[in-house]
Design a protein around this motif. Structure first.
Motif, PDB file in Angstrom:
ATOM      1  N   SER A 154       0.587  -1.367   0.079  1.00  0.00           N
ATOM      2  CA  SER A 154       0.059   0.194   0.001  1.00  0.00           C
ATOM      3  C   SER A 154       1.080   1.130  -0.389  1.00  0.00           C
ATOM      4  CB  SER A 154      -1.069   0.182   1.075  1.00  0.00           C
ATOM      5  OG  SER A 154      -1.429   1.407   1.260  1.00  0.00           O
ATOM      6  N   GLN A 155       1.968   1.272   0.312  1.00  0.00           N
ATOM      7  CA  GLN A 155       2.863   2.311   0.548  1.00  0.00           C
ATOM      8  C   GLN A 155       3.756   2.363  -0.391  1.00  0.00           C
ATOM      9  OE1 GLN A 155       5.279   1.543   4.292  1.00  0.00           O
ATOM     10  NE2 GLN A 155       3.412   2.089   5.296  1.00  0.00           N
ATOM     11  N   ALA A 156       4.017   1.695  -0.900  1.00  0.00           N
ATOM     12  CA  ALA A 156       4.927   1.395  -2.556  1.00  0.00           C
ATOM     13  C   ALA A 156       3.697   2.022  -3.766  1.00  0.00           C
ATOM     14  CB  ALA A 156       5.505   0.296  -3.159  1.00  0.00           C
ATOM     15  N   TRP A 157       2.437   1.867  -3.520  1.00  0.00           N
ATOM     16  CA  TRP A 157       1.483   2.305  -4.300  1.00  0.00           C
ATOM     17  C   TRP A 157       1.102   3.365  -4.211  1.00  0.00           C
ATOM     18  CZ3 TRP A 157      -2.003  -2.484  -2.633  1.00  0.00           C
ATOM     19  CH2 TRP A 157      -1.160  -3.282  -3.646  1.00  0.00           C
ATOM     20  N   ASP A 158       1.393   3.645  -3.146  1.00  0.00           N
ATOM     21  CA  ASP A 158       0.875   5.461  -2.966  1.00  0.00           C
ATOM     22  C   ASP A 158       2.328   6.381  -3.329  1.00  0.00           C
ATOM     23  OD1 ASP A 158      -0.987   5.655  -1.403  1.00  0.00           O
ATOM     24  OD2 ASP A 158      -0.553   5.236   0.664  1.00  0.00           O
ATOM     25  N   ARG A 159       3.795   5.989  -3.537  1.00  0.00           N
ATOM     26  CA  ARG A 159       4.775   6.533  -3.712  1.00  0.00           C
ATOM     27  C   ARG A 159       4.308   6.701  -5.176  1.00  0.00           C
ATOM     28  NH1 ARG A 159       7.058   3.865   0.081  1.00  0.00           N
ATOM     29  NH2 ARG A 159       8.233   2.168  -0.643  1.00  0.00           N
ATOM     30  N   ALA A 160       4.057   5.621  -5.634  1.00  0.00           N
ATOM     31  CA  ALA A 160       3.717   5.223  -7.470  1.00  0.00           C
ATOM     32  C   ALA A 160       3.301   5.731  -8.413  1.00  0.00           C
ATOM     33  CB  ALA A 160       3.644   3.264  -7.847  1.00  0.00           C
ATOM     34  N   LEU A 161       1.586   5.741  -7.538  1.00  0.00           N
ATOM     35  CA  LEU A 161       0.520   6.916  -8.123  1.00  0.00           C
ATOM     36  C   LEU A 161       1.028   7.894  -8.149  1.00  0.00           C
ATOM     37  CD1 LEU A 161      -2.454   4.857  -6.343  1.00  0.00           C
ATOM     38  CD2 LEU A 161      -1.408   4.784  -8.398  1.00  0.00           C
ATOM     39  N   GLN A 162       1.534   9.237  -7.121  1.00  0.00           N
ATOM     40  CA  GLN A 162       2.556  10.115  -7.164  1.00  0.00           C
ATOM     41  C   GLN A 162       2.852  10.692  -7.996  1.00  0.00           C
ATOM     42  OE1 GLN A 162       0.773  13.020  -5.636  1.00  0.00           O
ATOM     43  NE2 GLN A 162      -0.383  11.121  -4.823  1.00  0.00           N
ATOM     44  N   LYS A 163       3.936   9.397  -8.587  1.00  0.00           N
ATOM     45  CA  LYS A 163       4.454   9.388  -9.571  1.00  0.00           C
ATOM     46  C   LYS A 163       4.251   9.731 -10.500  1.00  0.00           C
ATOM     47  CE  LYS A 163       9.139   9.746 -11.629  1.00  0.00           C
ATOM     48  NZ  LYS A 163      10.156  10.862 -11.013  1.00  0.00           N
ATOM     49  N   LEU A 164       3.363   8.588 -10.765  1.00  0.00           N
ATOM     50  CA  LEU A 164       1.883   8.393 -12.041  1.00  0.00           C
ATOM     51  C   LEU A 164       2.024  10.012 -12.286  1.00  0.00           C
ATOM     52  CD1 LEU A 164       1.038   4.673 -12.184  1.00  0.00           C
ATOM     53  CD2 LEU A 164       2.079   6.012 -14.005  1.00  0.00           C
ATOM     54  N   LYS A 165       0.942   9.948 -11.460  1.00  0.00           N
ATOM     55  CA  LYS A 165       0.143  11.613 -11.241  1.00  0.00           C
ATOM     56  C   LYS A 165       1.222  12.572 -12.006  1.00  0.00           C
ATOM     57  CE  LYS A 165      -2.704  14.394  -8.654  1.00  0.00           C
ATOM     58  NZ  LYS A 165      -2.759  14.766  -7.620  1.00  0.00           N
ATOM     59  N   GLN A 166       2.645  13.068 -11.541  1.00  0.00           N
ATOM     60  CA  GLN A 166       3.748  13.555 -12.071  1.00  0.00           C
ATOM     61  C   GLN A 166       3.597  13.489 -13.770  1.00  0.00           C
ATOM     62  OE1 GLN A 166       6.879  12.879  -9.243  1.00  0.00           O
ATOM     63  NE2 GLN A 166       5.436  14.307  -7.412  1.00  0.00           N
TER      64      GLN A 166
END
Length: 69
Positions: free
Chosen positions: A55-67
């Protein structure tokens, strides 16, 4: 994507107990267009014991995708 092991401190691990436990786990990422917007659906097949970590990894990955988007 299907897990075949882990990466720990930059090194691939296929043999440890933890690596063997995640082997065969799967994640799926699907992008679709809806009314001019992009939708991302994520599904996962893995043990509950990995949910918090992932879940923590997905949060970071989703922020990167959004950027990137």
């Amino acid at each position: 994507m299907e897990f075949k092991g882990l990466v720990h401190e930059g090194k691939e691990d296929y043999e440890s107990e933890e690596a063997r436990q995640v082997k065969g786990s799967r994640e799926s990422y699907v992008l679709t267009e809806e009314n001019g917007k992009t939708r991302l659906d994520i599904s996962s097949e893995m043990g509950e014991e990995y949910y918090e970590q992932m879940s923590q990894a997905w949060d970071r990955a989703l922020q990167k995708l959004k950027q990137l988007a």
